[in-house]
Structures are given as structure tokens and as C-alpha cells.
Motif scaffolding. Structure first.
Motif, mmCIF file in Angstrom:
data_model
loop_
_atom_site.group_PDB
_atom_site.id
_atom_site.type_symbol
_atom_site.label_atom_id
_atom_site.label_comp_id
_atom_site.label_asym_id
_atom_site.label_seq_id
_atom_site.Cartn_x
_atom_site.Cartn_y
_atom_site.Cartn_z
ATOM 1 N N VAL A 26 0.842 -1.201 0.000
ATOM 2 C CA VAL A 26 0.000 0.000 0.000
ATOM 3 C C VAL A 26 0.878 1.252 0.000
ATOM 4 O O VAL A 26 2.023 1.219 0.463
ATOM 5 C CB VAL A 26 -0.939 0.021 1.229
ATOM 6 N N THR A 27 0.305 2.355 -0.475
ATOM 7 C CA THR A 27 1.004 3.629 -0.511
ATOM 8 C C THR A 27 0.090 4.724 0.033
ATOM 9 O O THR A 27 -1.102 4.771 -0.291
ATOM 10 C CB THR A 27 1.428 3.987 -1.950
ATOM 11 N N GLY A 28 0.667 5.589 0.872
ATOM 12 C CA GLY A 28 -0.104 6.688 1.436
ATOM 13 C C GLY A 28 0.770 7.606 2.254
ATOM 14 O O GLY A 28 2.008 7.520 2.213
ATOM 15 N N SER A 29 0.145 8.462 3.022
ATOM 16 C CA SER A 29 0.887 9.388 3.881
ATOM 17 C C SER A 29 1.449 8.639 5.087
ATOM 18 O O SER A 29 0.998 7.538 5.416
ATOM 19 C CB SER A 29 -0.033 10.505 4.349
ATOM 20 N N PRO A 30 2.426 9.222 5.780
ATOM 21 C CA PRO A 30 2.983 8.552 6.971
ATOM 22 C C PRO A 30 1.924 8.185 8.010
ATOM 23 O O PRO A 30 1.967 7.085 8.566
ATOM 24 C CB PRO A 30 3.974 9.588 7.503
ATOM 25 N N ILE A 31 0.975 9.074 8.285
ATOM 26 C CA ILE A 31 -0.033 8.754 9.294
ATOM 27 C C ILE A 31 -0.946 7.639 8.815
ATOM 28 O O ILE A 31 -1.370 6.761 9.591
ATOM 29 C CB ILE A 31 -0.866 10.002 9.697
ATOM 30 N N GLN A 32 -1.255 7.609 7.517
ATOM 31 C CA GLN A 32 -2.072 6.512 6.979
ATOM 32 C C GLN A 32 -1.344 5.178 7.094
ATOM 33 O O GLN A 32 -1.953 4.148 7.426
ATOM 34 C CB GLN A 32 -2.421 6.792 5.519
ATOM 35 N N ILE A 33 -0.044 5.181 6.851
ATOM 36 C CA ILE A 33 0.748 3.955 6.990
ATOM 37 C C ILE A 33 0.783 3.503 8.441
ATOM 38 O O ILE A 33 0.663 2.303 8.748
ATOM 39 C CB ILE A 33 2.180 4.179 6.453
ATOM 40 N N ALA A 34 0.916 4.448 9.373
ATOM 41 C CA ALA A 34 0.927 4.100 10.797
ATOM 42 C C ALA A 34 -0.400 3.480 11.222
ATOM 43 O O ALA A 34 -0.441 2.498 11.976
ATOM 44 C CB ALA A 34 1.234 5.345 11.627
ATOM 45 N N LEU A 35 -1.503 4.045 10.742
ATOM 46 C CA LEU A 35 -2.826 3.493 11.065
ATOM 47 C C LEU A 35 -3.018 2.123 10.412
ATOM 48 O O LEU A 35 -3.638 1.224 11.002
ATOM 49 C CB LEU A 35 -3.916 4.453 10.595
#
Length: 265
Positions: A65-74
Motif C-alpha cells: 500500500v502507498t499513502g501518507s505517513p499517518i495513513q501507513i501508521a494506522l
């Protein structure tokens, strides 16, 4: 209490990060579609998703998956469990199915004892592993030992079913504890006789009694009760059509997985 992650990532919030969920052990992966759907709900782009029911080896990528840092953390806290637990169940089911070597059918009906919210996930994981989540195709009536006691014995339980014409097409499954109960069930029109004592000696005595009385061909013979993978060698040498596996499948450990950033950009 304030979640510190938005503050920690505020300085890099515009960065695009790619992470991958990978297997750390051999097994069968399931619920990948569900994990991909959750990833999408989090705003992530799903770059790769392994097909449901696929076998994996250590290091195989299950989801990317690819996304923002906070999205990856969630995503890390939500996606691993969505795949790892049902994959552990599917893997355990497959091990029992492989060990049965077509000598008998593997079923696992213990999901009925678990919280309602988990039942669909567990049933689908059992099926993905090649086992059946029910001892028979619907419609059927399962006359467990408590039904039998309350209805006055094996014959009384079967008579209670026969009293209602609308139940005529239902397969009758009777849980028994000894040879006498098994023979009564076979004579009374049961389709499956289920020896649910966990003692292989009981299975042998029931099989012998059914054969001596010319009843074995009338029923399918099932066995269950704490069966472990180590019991399978002995079971393959016994007269049984169905083996029900409980905790060893539905309470199987997670299939180990790792969620790791592979491109922080």
C-alpha cells in the motif's frame, strides 16, 4: 488522551510512503480482500493484493500500500490482524486436511462457540483451508447429547423429529457416547452418528457394533473431541468418515506477518 502520531508526522505529512505486509511463515493467506478494503477506507492506494487462499512462504508479499505517513501508521495497527488471524486458521485447517490424505473428511464446527462478530471470518478461513465449517450440508438437525437427554434418549430424539412432517427433508445427526446409542441412532434413521467423546477406543467400539449389527452402511460415522494433529496417524487406520476438529483449528495461532516500510521516499 491525545494520539501523538499526527504531531510526530506533521513535518513529513506531504510525503508518500509505501509499505508491504509480508509472510514470516509458510501457510495459507485469507481475508486479503477485506484488508485491501480497509486500506482503501484509510485513504491508501493498494498497489498489490495477493489472491485469497493462496499459499505463501516466508518473505512473500501479501499486500502493498502507498499513502501518507499517518495513513501507513494506522494501517499497521489495523491490517496485520485482519489477515494474520484468519490465515492462521486456514493454515491449521489445511494441515489437517493434508494429514487426512482423503481417508476421511475434515470439518470444524467450533466457530459456533465464538463471538457472533467473528463467525463469518472464521467460517471463511476454515473453508479456505479445505475443511468444511459444518458437519453436513443444510438442512440438518444436530441432536447433541443435551437434546438426547431432554427428549428421552436417542430414539425419543429421533421420534421428536419424525413427529413434524416439515422436518422430513432434514438430515439427522445424533451425538452418541457409546455403541448402544450409535446402534439406536442407526436403526432410528440417523444419517450421521457422531462419537464426540474424544476417545479413539469409543470410535472403534461404535464401528464394530454397527458392523456386527449390519448397520454401518446406513450411516456416516463421525468423531471429535480434542483431536490434535498428532492423532491423525491413528485415525487414518480407523473406520471413520468425518473428523471434527475444534480448538486446534479455530484457536490456531496467527500466521506470522510483518508490516514494513519499503519506500519512504
Amino acid at each position: 488522551m491525545t494520539d501523538p502520531r499526527p504531531l510526530l508526522f506533521s513535518g513529513i505529512s506531504g510525503r508518500s510512503v509505501t509499505a508491504a505486509l509480508s509472510a514470516d511463515d509458510s501457510g495459507i493467506v485469507v481475508h486479503t480482500d477485506g484488508a485491501a478494503a480497509v486500506a482503501t477506507e484509510l485513504g491508501l492506494i493498494v498497489d498489490h493484493c495477493l489472491t485469497e487462499g493462496k499459499p505463501v512462504e516466508p518473505g512473500d508479499e501479501v499486500l502493498r500500500v502507498t499513502g501518507s505517513p499517518i495513513q501507513i501508521a494506522l494501517a499497521e495497527e489495523r491490517l496485520v490482524g485482519l489477515v494474520a488471524k484468519p490465515s492462521g486458521i486456514a493454515t491449521a485447517a489445511r494441515r489437517f486436511v493434508d494429514s487426512a490424505s482423503w481417508h476421511f473428511q475434515i470439518v470444524s464446527g467450533a466457530w459456533k462457540k465464538l463471538p457472533f462478530s467473528q463467525k463469518d471470518m472464521i467460517r471463511s478461513a476454515i473453508a479456505a483451508g479445505g475443511a468444511a465449517p459444518r458437519i453436513a450440508d443444510w438442512p440438518f438437525i444436530y441432536l447433541d447429547k443435551n437434546f438426547v437427554i431432554m427428549l428421552g434418549g436417542v430414539q425419543g430424539a429421533l421420534d421428536a423429529v419424525a413427529a413434524y412432517p416439515e422436518l422430513a427433508g432434514y438430515r439427522r445427526i445424533v451425538q452418541v457416547i457409546d455403541a448402544d446409542g450409535a446402534c439406536a441412532a442407526a436403526r432410528g434413521g440417523a444419517h450421521i452418528v457422531f462419537v464426540d467423546t474424544g476417545h479413539l477406543e469409543d470410535l472403534s467400539s461404535v464401528s464394530q457394533a454397527l458392523r456386527v449389527n449390519g448397520l454401518r452402511d446406513r450411516v456416516r460415522l463421525a468423531f471429535g473431541g480434542g483431536v490434535q494433529l498428532t492423532d491423525m496417524d491413528r485415525l487414518r487406520g480407523l473406520d471413520v468418515d468425518i473428523v471434527d476438529i475444534g480448538r486446534a483449528i479455530v484457536d490456531a495461532p496467527l500466521l506470522d506477518m510483518t508490516f514494513r516500510v519499503v519506500d519512504p521516499r
